[in-house]
Design a protein around this motif. Structure first.
Motif, PDB file in Angstrom:
ATOM      1  N   GLN A   1       0.821  -1.216   0.000  1.00 47.66           N
ATOM      2  CA  GLN A   1       0.000   0.000   0.000  1.00 47.66           C
ATOM      3  C   GLN A   1       0.855   1.268   0.000  1.00 47.66           C
ATOM      4  OE1 GLN A   1      -3.215   0.054   2.887  1.00 47.66           O
ATOM      5  NE2 GLN A   1      -3.386  -2.180   2.751  1.00 47.66           N
ATOM      6  N   ILE A   2       2.084   1.188   0.530  1.00 48.79           N
ATOM      7  CA  ILE A   2       2.971   2.358   0.499  1.00 48.79           C
ATOM      8  C   ILE A   2       4.056   2.193  -0.569  1.00 48.79           C
ATOM      9  CG2 ILE A   2       2.503   3.037   2.880  1.00 48.79           C
ATOM     10  CD1 ILE A   2       5.261   1.897   3.638  1.00 48.79           C
ATOM     11  N   ASP A   3       3.853   1.248  -1.470  1.00 46.50           N
ATOM     12  CA  ASP A   3       4.711   1.014  -2.635  1.00 46.50           C
ATOM     13  C   ASP A   3       6.125   0.549  -2.271  1.00 46.50           C
ATOM     14  OD1 ASP A   3       4.980   0.829  -5.408  1.00 46.50           O
ATOM     15  OD2 ASP A   3       5.949   2.785  -5.516  1.00 46.50           O
ATOM     16  N   VAL A   4       6.245  -0.226  -1.186  1.00 49.45           N
ATOM     17  CA  VAL A   4       7.521  -0.862  -0.847  1.00 49.45           C
ATOM     18  C   VAL A   4       7.473  -2.246  -1.471  1.00 49.45           C
ATOM     19  CG1 VAL A   4       8.975  -1.750   1.003  1.00 49.45           C
ATOM     20  CG2 VAL A   4       7.844   0.453   1.262  1.00 49.45           C
ATOM     21  N   LYS A   5       8.276  -2.423  -2.535  1.00 44.67           N
ATOM     22  CA  LYS A   5       8.243  -3.681  -3.272  1.00 44.67           C
ATOM     23  C   LYS A   5       9.448  -4.551  -2.976  1.00 44.67           C
ATOM     24  CE  LYS A   5       5.695  -1.463  -6.947  1.00 44.67           C
ATOM     25  NZ  LYS A   5       5.811  -0.753  -8.191  1.00 44.67           N
ATOM     26  N   ASN A   6      10.601  -3.929  -2.834  1.00 41.81           N
ATOM     27  CA  ASN A   6      11.834  -4.673  -2.618  1.00 41.81           C
ATOM     28  C   ASN A   6      12.392  -4.282  -1.257  1.00 41.81           C
ATOM     29  OD1 ASN A   6      14.344  -5.842  -2.629  1.00 41.81           O
ATOM     30  ND2 ASN A   6      14.828  -5.239  -4.725  1.00 41.81           N
ATOM     31  N   ILE A   7      12.165  -5.108  -0.246  1.00 38.03           N
ATOM     32  CA  ILE A   7      12.564  -4.730   1.114  1.00 38.03           C
ATOM     33  C   ILE A   7      14.076  -4.648   1.274  1.00 38.03           C
ATOM     34  CG2 ILE A   7      10.447  -5.539   2.194  1.00 38.03           C
ATOM     35  CD1 ILE A   7      12.004  -8.034   3.072  1.00 38.03           C
ATOM     36  N   ALA A   8      14.836  -5.260   0.366  1.00 32.12           N
ATOM     37  CA  ALA A   8      16.295  -5.182   0.442  1.00 32.12           C
ATOM     38  C   ALA A   8      16.811  -3.827  -0.047  1.00 32.12           C
ATOM     39  CB  ALA A   8      16.920  -6.301  -0.374  1.00 32.12           C
ATOM     40  N   GLU A   9      16.046  -3.128  -0.868  1.00 32.59           N
ATOM     41  CA  GLU A   9      16.498  -1.863  -1.458  1.00 32.59           C
ATOM     42  C   GLU A   9      15.665  -0.651  -1.056  1.00 32.59           C
ATOM     43  OE1 GLU A   9      16.960  -2.142  -5.657  1.00 32.59           O
ATOM     44  OE2 GLU A   9      18.132  -3.981  -5.529  1.00 32.59           O
TER      45      GLU A   9
END
Length: 88
Positions: free
Chosen positions: A24-32
């Motif tokens: 929902q907050i557009d965090v797709k890649n938690i590593a980056e």
């Protein structure tokens, strides 16, 4: 709204955030993707941090003030004779 618990994580506390919330907050890649934490009264606000350009990433650990202290220069640079309407 999601009800969850804060748990011990080493000497800190941790909070699990479901993928659906991060999406929902557009965090797709938690590593980056970085997030910013803000406290507003009794609210903890988690926001996706703006992306840094490649150039900003390269200089993120550069200490400008330290560089200036270590590389002091009192020399005058000669740029040649005036060729137009220079003030000097």
């Amino acid at each position: 709204m999601l009800l969850t618990k804060i748990k011990n994580w080493g000497n800190s506390q941790g909070l699990r955030i479901p993928k659906s919330i991060l999406k929902q907050i557009d965090v797709k890649n938690i590593a980056e993707d970085d997030v910013m934490l803000t406290v507003d009264g009794e609210k903890l606000i988690i926001e996706k941090a703006p992306k840094k350009s490649k150039l900003m990433q390269r200089f993120s650990n550069f200490d400008y003030e330290k560089y200036l202290k270590e590389n002091k220069s009192d020399r005058v640079v000669d740029k040649g004779k005036p060729v137009g309407r220079e003030l000097w």
